[in-house]
Design an enzyme around this catalytic site. Sequence first.
Site, PDB file in Angstrom:
ATOM      1  N   LEU A  50       7.148 -49.940  10.273  1.00 27.95           N
ATOM      2  CA  LEU A  50       6.269 -49.575  11.396  1.00 27.95           C
ATOM      3  C   LEU A  50       6.623 -50.351  12.651  1.00 27.95           C
ATOM      4  O   LEU A  50       6.448 -49.871  13.762  1.00 27.95           O
ATOM      5  CB  LEU A  50       4.807 -49.841  11.024  1.00 27.95           C
ATOM      6  CG  LEU A  50       4.189 -48.950   9.948  1.00 27.95           C
ATOM      7  CD1 LEU A  50       2.862 -49.530   9.468  1.00 27.95           C
ATOM      8  CD2 LEU A  50       3.976 -47.539  10.484  1.00 27.95           C
ATOM      9  N   GLY A  51       7.109 -51.568  12.469  1.00 26.76           N
ATOM     10  CA  GLY A  51       7.455 -52.377  13.645  1.00 26.76           C
ATOM     11  C   GLY A  51       7.923 -53.764  13.236  1.00 26.76           C
ATOM     12  O   GLY A  51       7.811 -54.149  12.077  1.00 26.76           O
ATOM     13  N   LYS A  52       8.462 -54.478  14.218  1.00 30.29           N
ATOM     14  CA  LYS A  52       8.921 -55.853  13.977  1.00 30.29           C
ATOM     15  C   LYS A  52       8.237 -56.784  14.949  1.00 30.29           C
ATOM     16  O   LYS A  52       8.025 -56.406  16.107  1.00 30.29           O
ATOM     17  CB  LYS A  52      10.431 -55.944  14.246  1.00 30.29           C
ATOM     18  CG  LYS A  52      11.288 -55.370  13.159  1.00 30.29           C
ATOM     19  CD  LYS A  52      12.733 -55.644  13.526  1.00 30.29           C
ATOM     20  CE  LYS A  52      13.663 -54.765  12.732  1.00 30.29           C
ATOM     21  NZ  LYS A  52      15.052 -54.891  13.174  1.00 30.29           N
ATOM     22  N   GLY A  53       7.909 -57.980  14.486  1.00 25.83           N
ATOM     23  CA  GLY A  53       7.347 -58.982  15.388  1.00 25.83           C
ATOM     24  C   GLY A  53       8.282 -60.176  15.449  1.00 25.83           C
ATOM     25  O   GLY A  53       9.469 -60.046  15.134  1.00 25.83           O
ATOM     26  N   GLY A  54       7.753 -61.331  15.857  1.00 29.54           N
ATOM     27  CA  GLY A  54       8.567 -62.532  15.963  1.00 29.54           C
ATOM     28  C   GLY A  54       9.312 -62.829  14.666  1.00 29.54           C
ATOM     29  O   GLY A  54      10.532 -62.836  14.609  1.00 29.54           O
ATOM     30  N   ALA A  56       7.912 -61.351  11.633  1.00 25.34           N
ATOM     31  CA  ALA A  56       7.426 -60.387  10.651  1.00 25.34           C
ATOM     32  C   ALA A  56       8.091 -59.019  10.779  1.00 25.34           C
ATOM     33  O   ALA A  56       8.545 -58.628  11.841  1.00 25.34           O
ATOM     34  CB  ALA A  56       5.925 -60.219  10.832  1.00 25.34           C
ATOM     35  N   LYS A  73       2.316 -56.571   6.605  1.00 23.86           N
ATOM     36  CA  LYS A  73       3.090 -57.496   7.442  1.00 23.86           C
ATOM     37  C   LYS A  73       3.773 -58.477   6.505  1.00 23.86           C
ATOM     38  O   LYS A  73       3.100 -59.220   5.782  1.00 23.86           O
ATOM     39  CB  LYS A  73       2.126 -58.197   8.403  1.00 23.86           C
ATOM     40  CG  LYS A  73       2.773 -59.052   9.459  1.00 23.86           C
ATOM     41  CD  LYS A  73       1.769 -59.312  10.589  1.00 23.86           C
ATOM     42  CE  LYS A  73       2.228 -60.387  11.538  1.00 23.86           C
ATOM     43  NZ  LYS A  73       1.318 -60.546  12.685  1.00 23.86           N
ATOM     44  N   ASP A 166      -4.247 -63.368  23.211  1.00 22.97           N
ATOM     45  CA  ASP A 166      -3.037 -62.566  23.462  1.00 22.97           C
ATOM     46  C   ASP A 166      -3.399 -61.076  23.552  1.00 22.97           C
ATOM     47  O   ASP A 166      -2.712 -60.235  22.978  1.00 22.97           O
ATOM     48  CB  ASP A 166      -2.019 -62.812  22.341  1.00 22.97           C
ATOM     49  CG  ASP A 166      -0.615 -62.316  22.709  1.00 22.97           C
ATOM     50  OD1 ASP A 166      -0.342 -62.123  23.918  1.00 22.97           O
ATOM     51  OD2 ASP A 166       0.193 -62.104  21.791  1.00 22.97           O
TER      52      ASP A 166
HETATM   53  P1  ADP Z   1       3.997 -60.504  15.384  1.00 20.06           P
HETATM   54  O1  ADP Z   1       2.704 -61.216  15.236  1.00 20.06           O
HETATM   55  O2  ADP Z   1       5.120 -61.144  14.623  1.00 20.06           O
HETATM   56  O3  ADP Z   1       4.341 -60.155  16.811  1.00 20.06           O
HETATM   57  P2  ADP Z   1       2.717 -57.976  15.001  1.00 20.06           P
HETATM   58  O4  ADP Z   1       1.457 -58.222  14.256  1.00 20.06           O
HETATM   59  O5  ADP Z   1       2.576 -57.803  16.487  1.00 20.06           O
HETATM   60  O6  ADP Z   1       3.781 -59.097  14.654  1.00 20.06           O
HETATM   61  O7  ADP Z   1       3.446 -56.684  14.415  1.00 20.06           O
HETATM   62  C1  ADP Z   1       4.726 -56.288  14.853  1.00 20.06           C
HETATM   63  C2  ADP Z   1       4.777 -54.775  15.038  1.00 20.06           C
HETATM   64  O8  ADP Z   1       4.443 -54.115  13.823  1.00 20.06           O
HETATM   65  C3  ADP Z   1       3.782 -54.242  16.057  1.00 20.06           C
HETATM   66  O9  ADP Z   1       4.278 -54.294  17.350  1.00 20.06           O
HETATM   67  C4  ADP Z   1       3.585 -52.808  15.569  1.00 20.06           C
HETATM   68  O10 ADP Z   1       4.646 -51.986  16.011  1.00 20.06           O
HETATM   69  C5  ADP Z   1       3.663 -52.950  14.067  1.00 20.06           C
HETATM   70  N1  ADP Z   1       2.318 -53.142  13.474  1.00 20.06           N
HETATM   71  C6  ADP Z   1       1.662 -54.308  13.308  1.00 20.06           C
HETATM   72  N2  ADP Z   1       0.456 -54.137  12.724  1.00 20.06           N
HETATM   73  C7  ADP Z   1       0.338 -52.806  12.509  1.00 20.06           C
HETATM   74  C8  ADP Z   1      -0.696 -51.972  11.930  1.00 20.06           C
HETATM   75  N3  ADP Z   1      -1.827 -52.494  11.460  1.00 20.06           N
HETATM   76  N4  ADP Z   1      -0.466 -50.635  11.852  1.00 20.06           N
HETATM   77  C9  ADP Z   1       0.678 -50.107  12.341  1.00 20.06           C
HETATM   78  N5  ADP Z   1       1.679 -50.832  12.895  1.00 20.06           N
HETATM   79  C10 ADP Z   1       1.519 -52.159  12.988  1.00 20.06           C
END
Ligand code: ADP
Length: 317
Positions: A50-54, A56, A73, A166
């Site tokens: 679904l996505g990538k974070g720092g 995760a 996550k 944030d």
């Molecule tokens: P980090 O804290 O490492 O930045 P995030 O929690 O922002 O990680 O999650 C990274 C990405 O994952 C988000 O930008 C989004 O694209 C996707 N994502 C995170 N949580 C959800 C969710 N509950 N449902 C769908 N996509 C999600």
Amino acid sequence: PKKAVVKSRTAELSTGPSSLSWNGSLAAERETGYVVDSEKGNAYYKGHLLGKGGFARVYLITDIATRKQYACKIIPKHQMQKIHMQKIAREIMIHKELNHVNVVQMHHYFEDTLNVYMLLEACPKKSLVDVLKYRGHVSEPEARYYMKQMVTGVAYIHSQKVIHRDLKPGNMFLSEKMIVKIGDFGLATQSDGQRRRVTICGTPNFIAPEVLFKQSYSYEADVWALGCILYVLLVGQPPFDSSTLKETYSRICNHRYKELDDTMASRAGQELVRWLLQPNPELRLPLDLVKEHPYLTQEYVPSTLPDSCCYQAPRLP
Ligand code: ADP
């Protein structure tokens, strides 16, 4: 007893093994294609990313027994410094206690030797950052619809003595039914009622002046961010946006931004943004008054939005 479990879990998270290789972690996930919570005996099919974070990666997963879907996550522990593990433990401690329709629900968390896993409510319509990417900006009724829910969610978070720190369009997730769900509590803090001295955190465009001035900050910094989000929804650009970080900070500190005019928002909308972007946090509108503001109570707020709004302007009265 509940507290004791949480404590020991937190201790575990902050001392997890750090010698596992990146390749090892990736291979383990790729080979299996599922996620297993051995403590509870639950197994999940791993779907698409679904996505990538720092640190995760977030996957759509399906509980094999119940067929329920979640966003998972996954945070690899390898090479993770103790300070990062502590931050993740703090994120979990804060997020797991929150329970509100406008907050991403954390259903469960667990870990194995490779990763920490957070099972979150899945938000398949992505976030307001994606809406803005496609749409540029949104209509006023849509902005009111999103704003009303964001304000309700943030007021709840504050009632639990949590400051998010944030808030930005990318952390305003959207459920299947286009309900706003506030997520990512990675920078959140539990307030002890004392005003705190700051470490600068948050996303540059949405940082409140008192944070930049290294004064104390509190809940009002989240209210400032809500003002920035309403502005960007209506205009398509954050109020203090510029090409360099230095200039953005200077604009925030000097309160230099283009005020909304009649082409961008109703008079009530213009007034609300002005109240939210009050440089003095003590004069900023408190959330209970934001909730009652004419922009959100006397002007038209749709009760639902179709998911086509992610891509195109809806036909609204
Ligand atoms: P980090 O804290 O490492 O930045 P995030 O929690 O922002 O990680 O999650 C990274 C990405 O994952 C988000 O930008 C989004 O694209 C996707 N994502 C995170 N949580 C959800 C969710 N509950 N449902 C769908 N996509 C999600």
